[in-house]
Design a protein around this motif. Structure first.
Motif, PDB file in Angstrom:
ATOM      1  N   LEU A  90       0.855  -1.185   0.000  1.00 53.52           N
ATOM      2  CA  LEU A  90       0.000   0.000   0.000  1.00 53.52           C
ATOM      3  C   LEU A  90       0.891   1.234   0.000  1.00 53.52           C
ATOM      4  O   LEU A  90       2.023   1.196   0.485  1.00 53.52           O
ATOM      5  N   PHE A  91       0.360   2.339  -0.556  1.00 48.99           N
ATOM      6  CA  PHE A  91       1.141   3.570  -0.607  1.00 48.99           C
ATOM      7  C   PHE A  91       1.084   4.244   0.762  1.00 48.99           C
ATOM      8  O   PHE A  91       0.047   4.739   1.180  1.00 48.99           O
ATOM      9  N   GLY A  92       2.220   4.271   1.454  1.00 54.08           N
ATOM     10  CA  GLY A  92       2.254   4.681   2.855  1.00 54.08           C
ATOM     11  C   GLY A  92       1.911   6.137   3.094  1.00 54.08           C
ATOM     12  O   GLY A  92       1.485   6.500   4.191  1.00 54.08           O
ATOM     13  N   HIS A  93       2.095   6.973   2.070  1.00 52.81           N
ATOM     14  CA  HIS A  93       1.857   8.405   2.280  1.00 52.81           C
ATOM     15  C   HIS A  93       0.418   8.796   1.973  1.00 52.81           C
ATOM     16  O   HIS A  93       0.063   9.966   2.087  1.00 52.81           O
ATOM     17  N   LEU A  94      -0.396   7.824   1.566  1.00 55.73           N
ATOM     18  CA  LEU A  94      -1.782   8.117   1.192  1.00 55.73           C
ATOM     19  C   LEU A  94      -2.748   7.402   2.137  1.00 55.73           C
ATOM     20  O   LEU A  94      -2.437   6.327   2.655  1.00 55.73           O
ATOM     21  N   TYR A 135      -4.538   5.766   7.626  1.00 56.14           N
ATOM     22  CA  TYR A 135      -3.319   5.501   6.870  1.00 56.14           C
ATOM     23  C   TYR A 135      -2.969   4.023   7.007  1.00 56.14           C
ATOM     24  O   TYR A 135      -3.308   3.398   8.015  1.00 56.14           O
TER      25      TYR A 135
END
Lengths: 258, 264
Positions: A90-94, A135
């Motif tokens: 998963l995209f950690g910053h989103l 998150y």
């Protein structure tokens, strides 16, 4: 037309020959589970289907499009192939919602409202609609993997690839991910699944493929492969995986009880 | 005599405080406080520096820092991407640039931009006057450092992030812009802030370009005041004003790091 058609696929990493001539067909609506020991080439086979690994020779067709053709628009083909990774990725910053909408918006050019709506539908399918604002780091491994499945589904794929989707999970979290996958299979999704979950393969697969040493050793309906395997290597593998406490010392060359 | 562990710890702690107190006492009694405050803390001298110390000198220091930082960051990003390029000449060029500008003193580069380039191309000039020269002169060096920092940040983003993005149909460029770079920048915020702090101090070199009363920065301003007043108080004032820039920056980093931790 087959969803996946692989002919004579070869792939080496340096001197190591990982795939030695794979032929495989997956038809629409089928769930094909690939099993086999570590290093047998299962994951590499899966990663060749959407060209995360570049095959050395052979051809791969996905829904009739030859992905191994150098002129193939691979980004367009990948839009139709969902992929779920062992490590979730998963995209950690989103946020969860942004994870599910970003490709819809940037790749499929859907409007924000449309992408949000589809995200909600798919998060609801995996039972995580209430986590849209979280998150990834705030979720358990099982929840992260379900979000990853929702992220792939939001692109309306005609094929889903699963690369050991439960291998990085704590044992008590495996069930929730398998439940989502079982649901997908029941809806008729075409799936190619690399897994160590034999119970899942036996129950859900339309066909089981056993790989060893970079080749397909045996394939067939789960009842046949698990119930009366033809090949000695298949029997030995299943014995070790299904009855780990019955593996005898002599089989592994140990001498503990002289 | 047998001492319990707790008793031994307490004695060690007390001894530590006693030593500290003695050292402070010695320093305080050795210093000539009257002379010190006469030299470094003359309020009338300090007062005479304001408001120009803030409205001109501090302002210019901040402006020079920001200009050089933005220039350096942009060029540094380009260099970092070139270093990671699959095209060999790009990698080669970026490596050569980084090795060259990391190896040169910032002052030499500033001289080169401020005097060398105008001499070589008399009919052209860097736009923006001193501001332009400072931007390029300090930015060129900063870019070399930042390129290495950014490259490390990009490489610290797990490979699976790019793979997941590509799998969703994103092009390589789109995946870099939307997925990899935002995470890389979160990783490199602390080292980049270090870079801003270093740049803030490097703006003290700008005086070699011949600044005027409107383009003067903190160190030159303090030096001039030192000369006219024959008293070092201006150096203390300038030092405090540098801290006004750098201390909030470290505070900012701490805040951003806290946020990044929450999101990872």
């Amino acid at each position: 037309m087959s969803t996946i058609r692989i002919d004579g696929l070869h792939k080496s990493f340096g001197k190591l020959e990982v795939l030695r001539g794979i032929d495989l067909v997956v038809d629409p609506g089928q769930v094909v589970c690939v099993i086999g020991p570590s290093g047998s080439g299962k994951s590499t086979l899966l990663r060749c289907v959407n060209l995360l690994e570049e095959p050395d020779s052979g051809s791969i067709r996905v829904a009739g499009v030859e992905v191994t053709d150098p002129d193939c628009d691979i980004d367009a083909v990948r839009r139709g192939i969902g992929m779920v990774f062992q490590q979730f990725n998963l995209f950690g910053h989103l946020t969860v919602r942004e994870n599910v909408t970003i490709a819809q918006r940037r790749v499929l050019k859907r409007s924000r409202a449309e992408a949000d709506r589809i995200a909600t539908v798919n998060l609801d399918r995996v039972g995580l609609a209430d986590k849209a604002g979280s998150y990834p780091a705030q979720l358990s491994g099982g929840q992260q993997q379900r979000v990853a499945i929702a992220r792939a589904l939001a692109m309306d794929p005609q094929l889903m690839l699963f690369d050991e989707p439960t291998s990085a999970l704590d044992p008590e979290l495996v069930g929730e991910v398998l439940a989502v996958m079982r649901g997908l299979a029941a809806e008729g999704m075409t799936m190619l699944v690399v897994t160590h979950e034999m119970a899942f393969a036996r129950e859900v697969a339309s066909r089981v493929v056993f790989m060893d040493g970079g080749a397909i050793v045996e394939e067939g309906p789960p009842a046949t492969v698990f119930g009366s395997p033809r090949e000695e290597r298949t029997r030995e593998f299943l014995h070790r995986v299904l009855e780990p406490t019955r593996v005898s010392e002599s089989e592994i060359g140990a001498h503990l009880t002289d | 005599m047998v001492m319990s562990r707790r008793r031994r710890q307490r004695i060690a702690r007390v001894a530590g405080y006693v030593v500290l107190a003695l050292v402070i006492l010695a320093a305080v009694s050795a210093a000539d406080w009257g002379r010190l405050s006469e030299a470094f803390f003359r309020l009338d001298v300090a007062r005479s520096m304001f408001p120009q110390a803030i409205t001109v000198a501090l302002r210019n220091t901040i402006v020079y820092t920001l200009l050089a930082f933005v220039f350096g960051l942009t060029l540094g990003l380009v260099l970092a991407l070139m270093r990671l390029s699959s095209i060999l000449p790009y990698r080669w060029l970026a490596t050569a640039y980084i090795e060259l500008f990391r190896g040169l003193p910032a002052l030499l580069v500033l001289f080169m931009v401020g005097y060398g380039v105008p001499l070589a191309f008399p009919d052209r000039e860097i736009p923006g006057g001193v501001y332009g020269s400072v931007t390029v002169g300090l930015g060129l060096t900063a870019a070399a450092y930042m390129a290495e920092t950014i490259r490390a940040g990009i490489q610290a983003v797990p490979k699976g992030q790019l793979e997941a993005a590509r799998t969703l149909g994103m092009s390589h460029t789109r995946a870099m812009v939307s997925i990899v770079l935002p995470q890389a920048f979160r990783i490199v915020i602390p080292p980049l802030t270090n870079e801003i702090i270093l740049l803030t101090k490097d703006t003290s070199l700008v005086y070699v370009l011949g600044v005027t009363s409107t383009t003067i920065e903190l160190t030159k301003f303090a030096g001039d005041s030192l000369n006219t007043r024959v008293n070092p108080t201006p150096l203390v004032v300038a030092g405090l004003l540098y801290l006004v820039i750098t201390l909030p920056l470290s505070q900012l980093v701490r805040g951003l790091e806290r946020r990044a931790r929450r999101e990872r």
